[in-house]
Design a protein around this motif. Structure first.
Motif, PDB file in Angstrom:
ATOM      1  N   LYS A  66       2.114  -6.624  -7.332  1.00 43.65           N
ATOM      2  CA  LYS A  66       1.964  -5.383  -8.088  1.00 43.65           C
ATOM      3  C   LYS A  66       3.290  -4.842  -8.619  1.00 43.65           C
ATOM      4  N   TRP A  67       4.414  -5.332  -8.101  1.00 47.26           N
ATOM      5  CA  TRP A  67       5.702  -4.826  -8.551  1.00 47.26           C
ATOM      6  C   TRP A  67       6.243  -5.578  -9.771  1.00 47.26           C
ATOM      7  N   GLY A  68       5.995  -6.872  -9.826  1.00 51.69           N
ATOM      8  CA  GLY A  68       6.440  -7.636 -10.978  1.00 51.69           C
ATOM      9  C   GLY A  68       7.941  -7.681 -11.149  1.00 51.69           C
ATOM     10  N   ASP A  69       8.673  -7.726 -10.056  1.00 56.71           N
ATOM     11  CA  ASP A  69      10.130  -7.857 -10.136  1.00 56.71           C
ATOM     12  C   ASP A  69      10.445  -9.327 -10.385  1.00 56.71           C
ATOM     13  N   GLU A  70      10.812  -9.648 -11.618  1.00 55.13           N
ATOM     14  CA  GLU A  70      10.996 -11.048 -11.977  1.00 55.13           C
ATOM     15  C   GLU A  70      12.135 -11.709 -11.225  1.00 55.13           C
ATOM     16  N   THR A  71      13.046 -10.932 -10.665  1.00 59.38           N
ATOM     17  CA  THR A  71      14.142 -11.533  -9.890  1.00 59.38           C
ATOM     18  C   THR A  71      13.666 -12.005  -8.527  1.00 59.38           C
ATOM     19  N   LYS A  72      12.480 -11.568  -8.130  1.00 57.12           N
ATOM     20  CA  LYS A  72      11.939 -11.927  -6.815  1.00 57.12           C
ATOM     21  C   LYS A  72      10.641 -12.718  -6.937  1.00 57.12           C
ATOM     22  N   TRP A  73      10.431 -13.347  -8.096  1.00 59.78           N
ATOM     23  CA  TRP A  73       9.151 -13.984  -8.353  1.00 59.78           C
ATOM     24  C   TRP A  73       8.819 -15.087  -7.357  1.00 59.78           C
ATOM     25  N   SER A  74       9.816 -15.718  -6.771  1.00 53.62           N
ATOM     26  CA  SER A  74       9.564 -16.830  -5.848  1.00 53.62           C
ATOM     27  C   SER A  74       9.513 -16.392  -4.387  1.00 53.62           C
ATOM     28  N   ASP A  75       9.638 -15.092  -4.147  1.00 56.80           N
ATOM     29  CA  ASP A  75       9.637 -14.557  -2.780  1.00 56.80           C
ATOM     30  C   ASP A  75       8.207 -14.291  -2.347  1.00 56.80           C
ATOM     31  N   ARG A  76       7.727 -15.027  -1.361  1.00 61.71           N
ATOM     32  CA  ARG A  76       6.337 -14.899  -0.905  1.00 61.71           C
ATOM     33  C   ARG A  76       6.019 -13.465  -0.450  1.00 61.71           C
ATOM     34  N   THR A  77       6.999 -12.777   0.092  1.00 64.15           N
ATOM     35  CA  THR A  77       6.745 -11.439   0.641  1.00 64.15           C
ATOM     36  C   THR A  77       6.468 -10.403  -0.459  1.00 64.15           C
ATOM     37  N   GLU A  78       6.716 -10.753  -1.711  1.00 62.49           N
ATOM     38  CA  GLU A  78       6.455  -9.833  -2.809  1.00 62.49           C
ATOM     39  C   GLU A  78       4.973  -9.811  -3.187  1.00 62.49           C
ATOM     40  N   TYR A  79       4.216 -10.746  -2.677  1.00 64.02           N
ATOM     41  CA  TYR A  79       2.830 -10.901  -3.081  1.00 64.02           C
ATOM     42  C   TYR A  79       1.894 -10.331  -2.023  1.00 64.02           C
ATOM     43  N   GLY A  80       0.921  -9.569  -2.503  1.00 64.13           N
ATOM     44  CA  GLY A  80       0.070  -8.844  -1.570  1.00 64.13           C
ATOM     45  C   GLY A  80      -1.279  -9.485  -1.308  1.00 64.13           C
ATOM     46  N   HIS A  81      -1.911  -9.984  -2.334  1.00 66.01           N
ATOM     47  CA  HIS A  81      -3.249 -10.538  -2.182  1.00 66.01           C
ATOM     48  C   HIS A  81      -3.192 -12.053  -2.354  1.00 66.01           C
ATOM     49  N   TRP A  82      -3.677 -12.740  -1.343  1.00 62.02           N
ATOM     50  CA  TRP A  82      -3.750 -14.196  -1.369  1.00 62.02           C
ATOM     51  C   TRP A  82      -5.207 -14.607  -1.211  1.00 62.02           C
ATOM     52  N   GLY A  83      -5.545 -15.728  -1.795  1.00 63.81           N
ATOM     53  CA  GLY A  83      -6.916 -16.194  -1.678  1.00 63.81           C
ATOM     54  C   GLY A  83      -6.998 -17.677  -1.403  1.00 63.81           C
ATOM     55  N   ARG A  84      -8.201 -18.195  -1.551  1.00 66.63           N
ATOM     56  CA  ARG A  84      -8.459 -19.605  -1.284  1.00 66.63           C
ATOM     57  C   ARG A  84      -7.753 -20.487  -2.300  1.00 66.63           C
ATOM     58  N   GLY A  85      -7.164 -21.571  -1.814  1.00 62.26           N
ATOM     59  CA  GLY A  85      -6.422 -22.473  -2.679  1.00 62.26           C
ATOM     60  C   GLY A  85      -7.250 -23.637  -3.178  1.00 62.26           C
ATOM     61  N   ALA A  86      -6.662 -24.403  -4.084  1.00 59.39           N
ATOM     62  CA  ALA A  86      -7.291 -25.596  -4.639  1.00 59.39           C
ATOM     63  C   ALA A  86      -6.444 -26.808  -4.289  1.00 59.39           C
ATOM     64  N   SER A  87      -7.109 -27.863  -3.840  1.00 57.06           N
ATOM     65  CA  SER A  87      -6.383 -29.062  -3.412  1.00 57.06           C
ATOM     66  C   SER A  87      -6.147 -29.983  -4.604  1.00 57.06           C
TER      67      SER A  87
END
Length: 131
Positions: A105-126
C-alpha cells in the motif's frame, strides 16, 4: 481480507514463455480492487529465501525487475480487469519455483524488493522450466 491469487503456472521448456496473472481471490465476501496498491511478484524455491522478481507501482512510475529477469520479464496491470500480469519470456530452468504476488500500500519504489513492505499475500502458482 484481500487475498491476491497467482495463476497461470505450469510446465514449460527452456526458452519458452508463460504469463502469470495476479487477481483478488473470488472466495471472499467482499470485492477488493488491486489498483490502490503496488504489486510485487516473488519466487520461492525450497531451501532459499523468497526472492523479489518484479513490481509495478500504482501510478506511472517505471516497473522494477531483479537483475536475473530484466529483459525477459514484463510486468503490467489492467485496472479495468483488476489484474496484474507478468509475461515471462526466454525462460530458464533457474526460473522454476512458486510465484506469489503481494500488495504494497505504500509503493515506495526504493523498497520494492523488501518482503516486509508487502501486506497481503496469497496462493502462489508453480512454474517448472525443463532444460
Amino acid at each position: 481480507q484481500l487475498q491476491p491469487v497467482a495463476s497461470g503456472g505450469g510446465l514449460v521448456h527452456s526458452g519458452g514463455s508463460l504469463r502469470l496473472t495476479c487477481a483478488p481471490s473470488r472466495h471472499t465476501l467482499e470485492y477488493y480492487t488491486l489498483d490502490p496498491y503496488a504489486i510485487g511478484w516473488f519466487r520461492q524455491v525450497p531451501g532459499k529465501e523468497r526472492e523479489a522478481v518484479s513490481a509495478i507501482m500504482y501510478d506511472d512510475r517505471p516497473a522494477k525487475y531483479s537483475d536475473s529477469v530484466k529483459g525477459r520479464f514484463t510486468i503490467s496491470r489492467d485496472n479495468h480487469e483488476n489484474e496484474v500480469y507478468v509475461q515471462r519470456d526466454h525462460l530458464k530452468p533457474e526460473d522454476s519455483g512458486i510465484y506469489c504476488c503481494a500488495t504494497d500500500k505504500w509503493g515506495d519504489e526504493t523498497k520494492w524488493s523488501d518482503r516486509t513492505e508487502y501486506g497481503h499475500w496469497g496462493r502462489g502458482a508453480s512454474v517448472t522450466v525443463s532444460s
